[in-house]
Design an enzyme around this catalytic site. Structure first.
Site, PDB file in Angstrom:
ATOM      1  N   ASP A  93       0.788  -1.299   0.134  1.00 15.68           N
ATOM      2  CA  ASP A  93      -0.187   0.030   0.023  1.00 15.68           C
ATOM      3  C   ASP A  93       0.932   1.158  -0.002  1.00 15.68           C
ATOM      4  O   ASP A  93       1.445   1.492   1.015  1.00 15.68           O
ATOM      5  CB  ASP A  93      -0.887  -0.241   1.183  1.00 15.68           C
ATOM      6  CG  ASP A  93      -1.872  -0.934   1.221  1.00 15.68           C
ATOM      7  OD1 ASP A  93      -1.997  -1.918   0.458  1.00 15.68           O
ATOM      8  OD2 ASP A  93      -2.963  -0.866   2.009  1.00 15.68           O
ATOM      9  N   LYS A 157      -6.708   3.131  -2.938  1.00 15.76           N
ATOM     10  CA  LYS A 157      -6.912   3.188  -1.513  1.00 15.76           C
ATOM     11  C   LYS A 157      -7.133   4.455  -1.206  1.00 15.76           C
ATOM     12  O   LYS A 157      -6.560   5.296  -1.263  1.00 15.76           O
ATOM     13  CB  LYS A 157      -5.938   2.517  -0.783  1.00 15.76           C
ATOM     14  CG  LYS A 157      -6.110   2.482   0.772  1.00 15.76           C
ATOM     15  CD  LYS A 157      -4.937   1.806   1.522  1.00 15.76           C
ATOM     16  CE  LYS A 157      -5.062   1.598   3.018  1.00 15.76           C
ATOM     17  NZ  LYS A 157      -3.919   0.975   3.575  1.00 15.76           N
ATOM     18  N   LYS A 186     -10.080  -0.084  -2.052  1.00 17.74           N
ATOM     19  CA  LYS A 186      -9.876  -0.250  -0.585  1.00 17.74           C
ATOM     20  C   LYS A 186     -10.163   0.819   0.135  1.00 17.74           C
ATOM     21  O   LYS A 186      -9.812   2.104  -0.013  1.00 17.74           O
ATOM     22  CB  LYS A 186      -8.153  -0.793  -0.232  1.00 17.74           C
ATOM     23  CG  LYS A 186      -8.311  -0.942   1.309  1.00 17.74           C
ATOM     24  CD  LYS A 186      -6.671  -1.580   1.474  1.00 17.74           C
ATOM     25  CE  LYS A 186      -6.496  -1.626   2.905  1.00 17.74           C
ATOM     26  NZ  LYS A 186      -4.992  -1.921   3.239  1.00 17.74           N
TER      27      LYS A 186
END
Ligand SMILES: O=C[C@H](O)COP(=O)(O)O
Length: 225
Positions: A93, A157, A186
């Site tokens: 991430d 995300k 996400k």
């Protein structure tokens, strides 16, 4: 949206990214993830190898890069990701350089994402790009989605969990409208209840990041008044 606790658990990155996280807490996080059937554990880079040893392949290990502020230079993010992948992480991430993005250096940010996509895919890993929606306008969120899709990011995300706010249903709805189906979303940051988790999933999130994951599985929750 009605989902079983098992289905919700399978969408959650069970997360511990506090600066004071200890090895015992990481070990407990891993045990909880195996017991609950979470999608991954998401741990700081320094704990990737330890989490991999704890899990012995039972659950994938996710970590963060350029976290939480995103303004490390690309070479540093690339090395950090490369090391994490070598330590056994299979999901990365990465936080974008929000200041560069907001000041119009979009191609520079797109190039950085592309480099991390290439590295992760070479290692058969997943790249999730953290755009920190709390700091972006709607137009900027749309542009961020466009460049992430253009260079092949696996996920976009919403948040680090360290900004003024985390994911919102409005964020997810906007992102879903402006991403091709192959790019998943996400939602992360401040997800504290099952009701909130279900709303984000219903809006189009495929994965949730939470440091409060066990609470999201409770079925006896009384909806907020
Ligand atoms: O996904 C990463 C975030 O740090 C999780 O945010 P949270 O600690 O507010 O649940």
């Amino acid at each position: 949206m009605s989902l079983s606790s098992t289905q919700i658990a399978a969408s959650i990155d069970h997360t511990l990214l506090r600066p004071d996280a200890t090895p015992d807490e990481i070990a407990q996080l891993c045990a909880e993830a195996v017991q609950s059937g979470f999608a991954t554990v998401c741990v700081p880079p320094c704990y990737v190898r330890y989490a991999v040893e704890q899990l012995r392949g039972a659950i994938p290990v996710c970590t963060v890069v350029g976290f939480p502020l995103g303004y490390q230079i690309t070479k540093v993010k690339f090395f950090e990701a490369h090391q994490a992948l070598n330590d056994g992480a299979t999901e990365i991430d990465m936080v974008i350089n929000v200041g560069a993005f907001k000041s119009g250096r979009v191609e520079e940010v797109e190039d950085e994402i592309g480099q991390l996509v290439e590295l992760c895919h070479f290692k058969n890993a997943i790249l999730k790009v953290i755009i920190e929606t709390a700091l972006l306008t709607e137009d900027e969120i749309i542009t961020a989605c466009r460049i992430c899709a253009a260079v092949g990011a696996d996920f976009v995300k919403t948040s680090t969990g360290f900004a003024a706010r985390g994911a919102s249903v409005a964020d997810i709805t906007l992102m879903r409208e402006h991403l091709p189906p192959r790019v998943r979303i996400k939602a992360a940051g401040g997800i504290r209840t099952r009701v909130a988790a279900l709303a984000l999933l219903a809006a189009g999130a495929h994965r949730l990041g939470s440091s409060n994951s066990l609470a999201l599985l409770k079925e006896d929750e009384i909806p907020a008044a």
